[in-house]
Enzyme design. Sequence first.
Site, short mmCIF file in Angstrom:
data_model
loop_
_atom_site.label_atom_id
_atom_site.label_comp_id
_atom_site.label_asym_id
_atom_site.label_seq_id
_atom_site.Cartn_x
_atom_site.Cartn_y
_atom_site.Cartn_z
N GLU A 13 100.06 2.52 46.80
CA GLU A 13 98.85 2.77 47.58
C GLU A 13 98.83 4.14 48.23
OE1 GLU A 13 97.25 -0.24 50.08
OE2 GLU A 13 97.33 -1.80 48.55
N HIS B 97 102.84 -3.47 55.30
CA HIS B 97 103.93 -4.02 54.48
C HIS B 97 105.27 -3.63 55.09
CE1 HIS B 97 101.83 -5.20 50.59
NE2 HIS B 97 100.86 -4.65 51.30
#
Length: 668
Positions: free
Chosen positions: A362, A652
């Site tokens: 990402e 995350h």
Amino acid sequence: MVLHTSPFPCCCLSLLHRISWALIFPFYWLMDKFVASLIPTTNEKCQRGSLCWVLRFIFTAPIYSALCLLSVPSAICGFLLWNPLQLCRRPYIYSRLEDKGQASGSILLNEWKATGPGKSFCFGTANVCLLPECMARVNNLSNTQARAKEIGQRIRNGASRPQIKIYIDSPTNTSISAASFSSLASPQGGDGPNKAVPAGIKRTTSMEYKGDNGGPNNSEEHRNPKAGGDFQEAEDNACIIRIGGEDGGQLSDPEADGPGDCQMETPPENKAEGQKGQTPNHKAKDGDAGSLDSYTASRESLVKVRIGDSPTDQGSVNNKLLHKTSMLKKTSLRKKKHSDEIFDHEISAFFPANLDFLCLQEVFDKRAAGKLKDQLHQYFEYILYDVGIYGCCCSCKILNSCCSCKSFSSSCPCKILNSGLLFASRYPVMDAVYHCYPNAGGTDAFSSKGALFVKVQVGCTPQDQRIVGYISCTHLQAEGEDSTIRCEQLNQLQDWLADFRKSTSSSSTANPEELVAFDVLCGDFNFDNSSSDDKLVQQHSLFTHYKDPCRIGPGEDKPWAIGTFLKQDRLHDEEVGTPDNLQKALESEEGRKEYIDYPTSKNHPTNQKVLVKGNGRRIDYMLYSEEGLYLEWKVEVEEFSFITQLAGLTDHLPVAMRLMVNTGEEEV
């Protein structure tokens, strides 16, 4: 294979691309700002932030919307020029550190000659959520450009610190208070309440040291190789303090352990303060702010605490830790294991010291990718970034033959975002190939999610045989109910892995020109090993070829494994706003349930949690294979870490794994 150092094969195409993007960028930036102004984060929803956000929305949103309309004509012209140029665009950009004085890849290659017992390599992976601002705010994150720089600083600061290890062996004690951990970080000790650490989860916290962050791989720059011999491994330079429970918690004796190369040095002007237990000298630097609660930031040493079964006088232990260290042999370190696992596992406030390879997901925003790359280049010499393809489906189909994208569905929309993958290495990159998944659905179809396959050289034998390793990074379909799509993507991933190994191998059984040391696969798989909705992918054949250190079997993780997907609405809580705080929260079952996302079932109401095994959704994976390696060698996991150093910067938890490649030879 030639590595692409620029996105286009000639400067004329690069110039045209810059012109087209200059026409598109105003509309892109203004639209991003306009939509972002409509999406507040939890910080902006708080009592004070709410008023600021409302005022900013009232005054800025109309301005952004008006300017967006004015920039539409230039954006259309730019897109008409930009889209056909994607036919010639290369699938990644390879960047090598320009300052050869700081380069260390060639030095690292000379370290390992495949002699001695083996060598360890450290791998890390993280989803950093560097999306355009409006999309990042959907995940309760903001300030993408600033986060990119801070993420890079924290990673390199954590990886470049000395590897100092403290082992506390207690035969009977089953818990150590959090206060004792804090007192390791500073002589004053912790001031918070004691908090039991579960015996199944180990912990890395901070310890003061004096070091220099000026250049990457400082530990390698001062190594002195012996003529005709090997360089010392990173672990050989690790300071290790052993505290045994059998001798009443006494520290190991340097004279008994033998001479060591690592010393805990105090500068002359601060020796008196250090001996009196005052605050050690530390100069703040980039990346320290927000990394930890204390001034120690992310430059601290690695401290491992091993919990056994006997009581230990923590006060006496902590006092002695500040004055006495010892050096242990690397072989002794490998023999010492946890009683409940054959390798070390922990929740760490830092990225592992001497991190060799880093895979990120990402990294979608181009400007953020550039800022992140510049920071990482201060530690990693080789970086692959801007990985993926762009353009409409017609462009994608033609690109099928030139950028290794095997197939695309006829309904493939315009690829607005790249794959978001980024790879960084301390070792030279030999080959790299990118593949785009053809079957993405939903919003994922607008990004070129796929897999990046990299071959690196990590050494050379005395017979001039190259020692190589394979590392693959991927990001699977995100939507929670698309298990079928993820299963198909795993099928394609397996085929691509086999093709890459076959196409890049220059060895044969009779004449092995290359010795394969490791094969690692990592990334954001977007499914966990606990949810009943993911049974299809949990049983995929990929897990028979690659081993998951956190997994017992389909649907069951090891007790110490924790989830890696954080609750987005709790990212900015003060209790988890720093790496230390997040680390402490995740050490308890209550904290994990509070801040880690747990799976729900589509067969139950969306607001009803289903009791499942495990400690949350573990969707970020680090796998390794024992197949296809050099026949006489074996790999084993030395350490596995769940990392909290990016607290507040992403939704995350990064994970890291250290692999030992055993050659079967005895250490001389």
